[in-house]
Design an enzyme around this catalytic site. Structure first.
Site, PDB file in Angstrom:
ATOM      1  CG  ASN A 103      -1.925  -1.147   1.151  1.00  0.00           C
ATOM      2  OD1 ASN A 103      -2.117  -1.722   0.075  1.00  0.00           O
ATOM      3  ND2 ASN A 103      -2.516  -1.499   2.262  1.00  0.00           N
ATOM      4  CB  VAL A 104       1.110   3.975  -2.165  1.00  0.00           C
ATOM      5  CG1 VAL A 104       1.967   2.994  -2.955  1.00  0.00           C
ATOM      6  CG2 VAL A 104      -0.283   4.100  -2.798  1.00  0.00           C
ATOM      7  CG  ASP A 105      -2.793   3.239   2.662  1.00  0.00           C
ATOM      8  OD1 ASP A 105      -1.918   2.967   3.516  1.00  0.00           O
ATOM      9  OD2 ASP A 105      -3.685   2.437   2.319  1.00  0.00           O
ATOM     10  CG  HIS A 120       4.176  -1.379  -4.728  1.00  0.00           C
ATOM     11  ND1 HIS A 120       3.043  -2.155  -4.789  1.00  0.00           N
ATOM     12  CD2 HIS A 120       5.164  -2.137  -5.264  1.00  0.00           C
ATOM     13  CE1 HIS A 120       3.331  -3.328  -5.348  1.00  0.00           C
ATOM     14  NE2 HIS A 120       4.608  -3.346  -5.636  1.00  0.00           N
ATOM     15  CB  CYS A 131      14.204  20.744  -9.791  1.00  0.00           C
ATOM     16  SG  CYS A 131      12.794  20.962  -8.670  1.00  0.00           S
ATOM     17  N   GLY A 188      -5.275  -9.168   2.737  1.00  0.00           N
ATOM     18  CA  GLY A 188      -5.905  -8.267   1.761  1.00  0.00           C
ATOM     19  C   GLY A 188      -5.094  -8.027   0.508  1.00  0.00           C
ATOM     20  CB  SER A 190      -5.395  -9.594  -5.693  1.00  0.00           C
ATOM     21  OG  SER A 190      -4.343  -8.865  -6.298  1.00  0.00           O
TER      22      SER A 190
END
Ligand code: NAD
Ligand code: ZN
Length: 253
Positions: A103-105, A120, A131, A188, A190
């Site tokens: 997850n990226v949250d 990730h 820059c 959770g 897949s």
């Protein structure tokens, strides 16, 4: 869901020297963040090859930002759910060594976990593709897409796009944890995004018990997973933690 499997999981965790968790987008569904696949998944609307591919980001970033802006809004609104809080409690109680998350949250950090490998990247931070200037997601205006840096360059989130490599450090540490754990909780996910999807197999073939928690069976179920607990992570994980706390004396024998 079976109480027997909850007790079995609590016992396996209590008796293990090293427990790691591999988490995926399903972990954050109860926090209001849509998963990629399955019902209500982002991919019902957007084709990943077009919208989350690094080449598209380079040639047509406005298109990627249609998907990215939706994710950014959901992530900034979300807070940890009982599943995240249970994994934080497991770490605090000394049962959980690390979380490898796809997850990226940032919700595992927000819940209080300290040892989180972000496989990730993290969508809460962005940077300029010209820059390199870094910027918090809440400071990225989504009024015109793609968003730009003061230097005129295009901003991107600090996440791994399709076609990009997993950060070396995250890959090395995850493989090491998968090889050395006695229990891997697979929550959770897949099991379709490589190379993260290979980690439960690495754990299992190194002798670990692989406990899968998901609302539906995956390609791990019945093969890579030692056993499968069907249900929402926000319901199953608190039950496992409660059992660990209330029955600890009975679980180590
Ligand atoms: P996925 O979207 O491919 O699959 C989600 C899985 O979660 C499915 O197997 C589904 O059955 C399960 N699930 C749904 N609700 C659940 C619940 N309440 N409890 C338990 N399981 C539940 O997710 P993935 O395997 O993690 O891979 C997709 C990629 O998408 C990841 O690499 C990640 O980078 C990215 N992604 C991240 C987020 C996020 O950060 N929250 C959200 C969407 C996509
Ligand atoms: Zn810039």
């Amino acid at each position: 869901m079976s109480d027997e499997l909850i007790i079995r999981a609590a016992r396996d965790i209590a008796q293990a020297k090293k427990v790691v968790a591999l988490t995926g987008a399903g972990m954050s569904v109860e926090s209001g963040i849509a998963p990629f696949r399955g019902k209500g998944g982002i991919w019902e609307k957007y084709d990943p090859i077009e919208y989350a591919y690094i080449d598209t980001m380079r040639t047509n970033p406005g298109k990627c930002w249609i998907l990215l802006s939706e994710m950014q809004k959901e992530i900034l609104k979300a807070s940890p759910n009982p599943g995240h809080l249970s994994l934080a409690e497991l770490e605090k109680l000394g049962f959980l060594s690390s979380i490898i998350t796809q997850n990226v949250d940032g919700l595992h950090h927000e819940a209080g976990n300290n040892n989180v490998i972000e496989f990730h990247g993290n969508h809460r931070v962005g940077y300029c593709m010209e820059c390199g200037n870094r910027i918090k997601a809440e400071e990225i205006s989504l009024e015109t897409l793609p968003p730009h840096c003061d230097c005129g360059g295009v901003l991107r989130p600090d996440v791994v796009f399709f076609g990009e490599a997993i950060p070396h450090d995250a890959l090395t540490r995850s493989n090491e944890d998968a090889r050395s754990c006695n229990v891997m909780l697979v929550v959770g996910t897949s099991a379709e995004v490589q190379p993260a999807a290979s980690l439960p197999g690495v754990a299992r073939s190194s002798g670990a018990t692989v406990i899968e928690i998901n609302i539906e069976a995956t390609s791990f179920t019945g093969h890579t997973s030692t056993y499968f607990i069907k249900g929402k992570s926000g319901e199953i994980l608190p039950k496992i933690v409660d059992t660990l706390k209330n029955e600890s004396a009975n679980l180590t024998t």
